[in-house]
Write an enzyme that holds these catalytic residues in place. Structure first.
Site, PDB file in Angstrom:
ATOM      1  N   HIS A   1      52.108   3.249  36.559  1.00 30.17           N
ATOM      2  CA  HIS A   1      50.666   1.950  36.429  1.00 30.17           C
ATOM      3  C   HIS A   1      52.229   1.046  35.909  1.00 30.17           C
ATOM      4  O   HIS A   1      52.209   0.187  35.061  1.00 30.17           O
ATOM      5  CB  HIS A   1      50.011   1.965  35.473  1.00 30.17           C
TER       6      HIS A   1
ATOM      7  N   GLY B   1      38.846   2.781  37.830  1.00 33.83           N
ATOM      8  CA  GLY B   1      38.767   4.737  38.091  1.00 33.83           C
ATOM      9  C   GLY B   1      37.447   5.706  37.865  1.00 33.83           C
ATOM     10  O   GLY B   1      36.966   6.028  37.720  1.00 33.83           O
TER      11      GLY B   1
ATOM     12  N   ARG C   1      40.740 -11.763  36.303  1.00 30.98           N
ATOM     13  CA  ARG C   1      40.950 -12.346  35.147  1.00 30.98           C
ATOM     14  C   ARG C   1      42.496 -12.102  34.456  1.00 30.98           C
ATOM     15  O   ARG C   1      43.199 -11.430  34.595  1.00 30.98           O
ATOM     16  CB  ARG C   1      39.292 -11.193  34.300  1.00 30.98           C
TER      17      ARG C   1
END
Ligand code: MV4
Length: 459
Positions: free
Chosen positions: A208, A165, A292
């Site tokens: 999302h 963001g 990650r």
């Protein structure tokens, strides 16, 4: 396999990595800051070594000290966890130069997927759905104006080096676009040292959706299905679940397979997450790739039975993935609530200080990943997440019921936590019916705040 690894992180993820390593017969070394000298996770490591003062810039971000600690303690590999140096390609490169295995992707693969312009190009080739927009970086303003006219407003300007963001501008007309490109460029140049921006169609309300993937160094990659992470506030996730409720399994499988193909083409070794937005028609658009292990990885572990951290360590050691795609299926439903030491009634103000009461929930289908306990003093220097409560059930309704019960059992005091907020959320119609989008939590908090204000006014 490694005999000994170093953990360049703290808190619950340090403990999570210790647990995975121990289950594989691997010894662990933890680095810690002076603010974490009494960190409960350190008791479970085979060795601990202090690398500096409380501020992370003096400790968990000090590449030189972490490498020295690994060399001194005879560690063969470094697990970066999430945050800190986990997505720092320079750190991965220094590890390689020092003949220390970085438990994560090569700096090249990290670069290919971490740079969003480059990632989007690879995604198009792999058949991963992306937003319509500029083919790559915006060089001239005219180019952006032309693309925006083609795809239609609103559009969003994004920094290629950004993420989570940062460095984004929404433009609803040509003037906002021109201004947005200029300011996004400047912000990106000063924040990331790279002013490259691109534009794409802006989607107002969406969910999302993110796909967990893992690749090995033998050209294999699998996906562990998806998570829904729509319950967020200011880009901080509060609740994550797997699988995403109400999504057509055939469409889900196609998107998840395209995410696995993306990391296969990137020659990516390690765990990654391919993020998407999903619109009302269940059309998917890739946002970015996180290179990650993520905070919310346990929900994917609970529905697949795969130990993601264990796979990370295996593939970093050059072993093949222990699973193939056909071994994998979705079993039940999992939900995670992030337990933050924050006061939801005071604008989520971080709560440092002594935990006097810590009484953990339990029972069938309940998992608590936390480094906290009675007598633990939360230092003021780091992220406020003190644990993750994860539940598993046969159905989503079963998981919600288990989460309600676990939250009712969970007692932490006198510091404030997000537990009461989670408990209220589990009773909201919108959550229970999965009738939400990425703005839902913020709408709910505003509504709750208004109700509290009118109560006080006696209206
Ligand atoms: C978007 C978007 C709408 N349209 N891209 C925010 C974080 C970064 N990962 C990308 N983000 C967004 N990208 C297009 N083309 C809306 C957001 C967004 C968002 C995305 C995921 C989760 C929460 C969000 C909150 C605000 C905006």
């Amino acid at each position: 396999m490694f005999k000994r690894i170093l953990i360049a992180n703290r808190g619950e993820i340090a403990l999570r990595i210790i647990r995975a390593a121990r289950s594989m017969g691997i010894e662990t070394v933890c680095v810690y800051s002076t603010a974490d000298a009494d960190g409960p996770w350190l008791e479970h490591a085979d060795e601990s070594i202090c690398i500096g003062q409380g501020p992370s810039s003096d400790s968990y971000l000090r590449i030189d000290r972490i490498i020295s600690a690994a060399e001194i303690t005879n560690a063969e590999a470094i697990h970066p966890g999430y945050g800190f140096l986990a997505e720092n390609a320079h750190f991965a490169e220094v590890c390689r130069d020092c003949e220390m295995t970085f438990i994560g992707p090569s700096p090249e693969a990290m670069g290919r997927l971490g740079d969003k312009v480059s990632c989007k190009k690879l995604a198009r080739a792999a058949g991963t759905p992306v937003f319509p927009g500029s083919d790559g970086a915006i060089e001239e303003i005219d180019e952006a104006v032309e693309v925006a006219q083609e795809i239609g407003y609103p559009v969003i300007v994004k920094a290629s080096a950004g993420g989570g963001g940062r460095g984004m501008r929404i433009a609803r007309d040509e003037q906002q676009l021109i201004e947005g490109i200029e300011s996004a460029r400047q912000e990106a140049a000063s924040a990331f040292g790279d002013g490259t921006v691109y534009i794409e169609k802006f989607l107002e309300a969406a969910r999302h959706f993110e796909v967990q993937v893992i690749g090995d160094s033998h050209g294999n990659a699998v996906h562990l299905f998806e998570r829904d992470c729509s319950s967020q506030r200011r880009h901080q996730k509060l609740i994550e679940e797997a699988p995403a409720p109400g999504v057509d399994p055939a469409r889900r499988d196609a998107v998840a397979e395209s995410a696995a193909e993306l990391i296969r083409r990137a020659e990516y070794c390690g765990a990654a997450t391919v993020e998407f937005l999903m619109d009302r028609n269940q059309d998917f658009f890739m946002l970015e790739v996180n290179t990650r292990v993520q905070v919310e990885h346990p929900v994917s572990e609970l529905i697949t039975g795969v130990d993601i951290v264990r796979e990370q360590i295996r593939v970093a050691a050059g072993q093949p993935l222990s699973i193939t795609q056909s071994d994998l299926s979705v079993n039940g439903h999992a939900i995670e609530c992030r337990i933050n030491a924050e006061d939801p009634d005071r604008n989520f103000m971080p709560q440092a200080g002594l935990i006097e009461t810590f009484s953990a929930p339990g029972g069938p289908g309940v998992r608590l990943d936390s480094h906290a306990r009675t007598g633990y003093r939360i230092p003021p220097n780091y992220d406020s997440m003190i644990g993750k409560l994860i539940v598993h059930g046969e159905t989503r309704d079963d998981a919600i019921a288990r989460m309600r019960q676990a939250l009712d059992e969970f007692q932490i005091g006198p510091i404030r936590t997000t537990i009461p907020l989670h408990r209220r959320l589990m009773d909201q119609r919108e959550f229970v019916e999965a009738d939400f989008d990425i703005h839902y939590i913020e709408r709910l908090l505003k509504k709750e705040e208004q109700a509290a204000t009118t109560d006080v006014a006696g209206v």
